[in-house]
Structure formats: structure tokens, C-alpha cells
Scaffold this motif. Structure first.
Motif, PDB file in Angstrom:
ATOM      1  N   SER A  61       0.745  -1.190   0.180  1.00 37.92           N
ATOM      2  CA  SER A  61       0.055   0.275   0.174  1.00 37.92           C
ATOM      3  C   SER A  61       0.781   1.210   0.051  1.00 37.92           C
ATOM      4  O   SER A  61       2.001   1.167  -0.240  1.00 37.92           O
ATOM      5  CB  SER A  61      -1.000  -0.108   1.219  1.00 37.92           C
ATOM      6  OG  SER A  61      -1.937   0.887   1.032  1.00 37.92           O
ATOM      7  N   GLN A  62       0.289   2.338   0.323  1.00 39.94           N
ATOM      8  CA  GLN A  62       0.981   3.782   0.556  1.00 39.94           C
ATOM      9  C   GLN A  62       0.047   4.732   1.029  1.00 39.94           C
ATOM     10  O   GLN A  62      -0.976   4.632   1.441  1.00 39.94           O
ATOM     11  CB  GLN A  62       1.357   4.230  -0.937  1.00 39.94           C
ATOM     12  CG  GLN A  62       0.206   4.250  -1.704  1.00 39.94           C
ATOM     13  CD  GLN A  62       0.379   4.817  -3.356  1.00 39.94           C
ATOM     14  OE1 GLN A  62       1.017   5.710  -3.492  1.00 39.94           O
ATOM     15  NE2 GLN A  62       0.022   4.005  -4.258  1.00 39.94           N
ATOM     16  N   ALA A  63       0.836   5.855   1.417  1.00 35.53           N
ATOM     17  CA  ALA A  63       0.071   7.002   1.992  1.00 35.53           C
ATOM     18  C   ALA A  63      -1.081   7.162   1.460  1.00 35.53           C
ATOM     19  O   ALA A  63      -2.272   7.673   2.016  1.00 35.53           O
ATOM     20  CB  ALA A  63       1.056   8.154   2.202  1.00 35.53           C
ATOM     21  N   VAL A 109      -0.886  12.910   9.652  1.00 36.10           N
ATOM     22  CA  VAL A 109       0.394  12.554   8.686  1.00 36.10           C
ATOM     23  C   VAL A 109       0.185  11.168   8.264  1.00 36.10           C
ATOM     24  O   VAL A 109       0.302  10.258   8.962  1.00 36.10           O
ATOM     25  CB  VAL A 109       1.486  12.858   9.436  1.00 36.10           C
ATOM     26  CG1 VAL A 109       2.725  12.608   8.481  1.00 36.10           C
ATOM     27  CG2 VAL A 109       1.745  14.493   9.895  1.00 36.10           C
ATOM     28  N   ALA A 110       0.313  10.987   6.856  1.00 34.87           N
ATOM     29  CA  ALA A 110       0.299   9.643   5.964  1.00 34.87           C
ATOM     30  C   ALA A 110       1.629   9.497   5.501  1.00 34.87           C
ATOM     31  O   ALA A 110       1.955  10.555   4.791  1.00 34.87           O
ATOM     32  CB  ALA A 110      -0.792   9.258   5.442  1.00 34.87           C
ATOM     33  N   PHE A 111       2.432   8.754   5.606  1.00 34.13           N
ATOM     34  CA  PHE A 111       3.891   8.590   4.834  1.00 34.13           C
ATOM     35  C   PHE A 111       3.975   7.474   4.057  1.00 34.13           C
ATOM     36  O   PHE A 111       3.393   6.322   4.584  1.00 34.13           O
ATOM     37  CB  PHE A 111       4.976   8.971   5.574  1.00 34.13           C
ATOM     38  CG  PHE A 111       5.532   8.141   6.674  1.00 34.13           C
ATOM     39  CD1 PHE A 111       6.266   7.017   6.245  1.00 34.13           C
ATOM     40  CD2 PHE A 111       4.851   8.144   7.856  1.00 34.13           C
ATOM     41  CE1 PHE A 111       6.673   6.055   7.507  1.00 34.13           C
ATOM     42  CE2 PHE A 111       5.045   7.186   8.885  1.00 34.13           C
ATOM     43  CZ  PHE A 111       6.139   6.203   8.603  1.00 34.13           C
ATOM     44  N   ASP A 112       4.527   7.226   3.026  1.00 36.03           N
ATOM     45  CA  ASP A 112       5.098   6.126   2.273  1.00 36.03           C
ATOM     46  C   ASP A 112       6.272   5.346   2.919  1.00 36.03           C
ATOM     47  O   ASP A 112       7.279   6.043   3.138  1.00 36.03           O
ATOM     48  CB  ASP A 112       5.397   6.453   0.890  1.00 36.03           C
ATOM     49  CG  ASP A 112       4.228   6.520   0.109  1.00 36.03           C
ATOM     50  OD1 ASP A 112       3.078   6.619   0.162  1.00 36.03           O
ATOM     51  OD2 ASP A 112       4.462   7.197  -1.188  1.00 36.03           O
ATOM     52  N   ARG A 113       6.030   4.122   3.560  1.00 36.20           N
ATOM     53  CA  ARG A 113       7.331   3.447   4.015  1.00 36.20           C
ATOM     54  C   ARG A 113       8.285   3.241   2.952  1.00 36.20           C
ATOM     55  O   ARG A 113       7.745   2.916   1.873  1.00 36.20           O
ATOM     56  CB  ARG A 113       6.831   2.071   4.716  1.00 36.20           C
ATOM     57  CG  ARG A 113       5.786   2.491   6.093  1.00 36.20           C
ATOM     58  CD  ARG A 113       5.103   1.224   6.431  1.00 36.20           C
ATOM     59  NE  ARG A 113       5.878   0.134   6.512  1.00 36.20           N
ATOM     60  CZ  ARG A 113       5.279  -1.172   6.337  1.00 36.20           C
ATOM     61  NH1 ARG A 113       3.929  -1.145   6.340  1.00 36.20           N
ATOM     62  NH2 ARG A 113       5.791  -2.240   6.110  1.00 36.20           N
TER      63      ARG A 113
END
Length: 113
Positions: free
Chosen positions: A41-43, A60-64
Motif C-alpha cells: 500500500s502507500q500513504a 500525517v500519512a507517509f510512504d514506508r
């Protein structure tokens, strides 16, 4: 094409331990909610939820590392960023860079781990 060229207008980037990390944020104040996406998945997977959660505080959502538009390094400064410890370091680094002194962690799938 470079990740920043693929980014949506609401995407932002911050460098954490030499890794360019894509994130999205909305809202302000407390509490701060840090959204952790699952495997594959992703932000952007949080897009349907961010606006509603932003009514509660800063979100806040971020891409691991290895997902979305966050850099996929082959060399790194600290622990392997693809492993568990590296993911913790990245999360703490994001918090530090964005001035989140504390946050409610919200995760789905592997992001909940």
C-alpha cells in the motif's frame, strides 16, 4: 520519471536519514495522528480517511520505504530501512522532522505491526 514528478499536489517530501520520504498531511493541533499503511500500500491509501481524521487534529500519512513514492535505497546510513527496526527508525525520524513530539499511531495490515 522521478518520484517528485509523479507526486500529486498534496504530496510533500522530507529527508529522513538520507532517504527522501513522501508524506501527506492535513489538519492541525492535537492530537497528532500518524497513519501507517500496510504491505503493498502507500500513504494515498489513507486518502478517504484523512479529511475526516483531520477534524480531530493533525494527520500525517507517509510512504514506508519500498512503497509509493518514497525512495528505495540500495545503501543506507543506519539499520536496513526495509526491516522492522529500520521502519521504527523511519517513523521516529518522520516524527522528528515534522515536529511531532507525540502521536497516536494508526496502522492497517503490516502498518499495524
Amino acid at each position: 520519471m522521478e518520484p517528485k514528478e509523479l507526486a500529486a499536489p498534496e504530496d510533500r517530501f522530507v529527508e529522513v536519514d538520507g532517504i527522501d520520504v513522501r508524506y501527506r498531511q492535513d489538519g492541525s493541533g492535537q492530537p497528532s495522528l500518524l497513519l501507517l499503511h500496510g504491505f503493498g500500500s502507500q500513504a494515498a491509501s489513507w486518502a478517504p480517511s484523512i479529511e475526516g481524521l483531520a477534524q480531530l487534529g493533525r494527520v500525517v500519512a507517509f510512504d514506508r520505504v519500498g512503497f509509493g513514492l518514497t525512495e528505495r535505497p540500495v545503501h543506507w546510513r543506519r539499520d536496513n530501512p526495509y526491516g522492522g527496526r529500520g521502519q521504527v527508525d523511519l517513523t521516529l525520524g518522520i516524527m522528528n522532522e515534522l515536529g511531532l513530539h507525540e502521536a497516536v499511531l494508526v496502522g492497517h495490515s503490516a502498518g499495524g505491526r
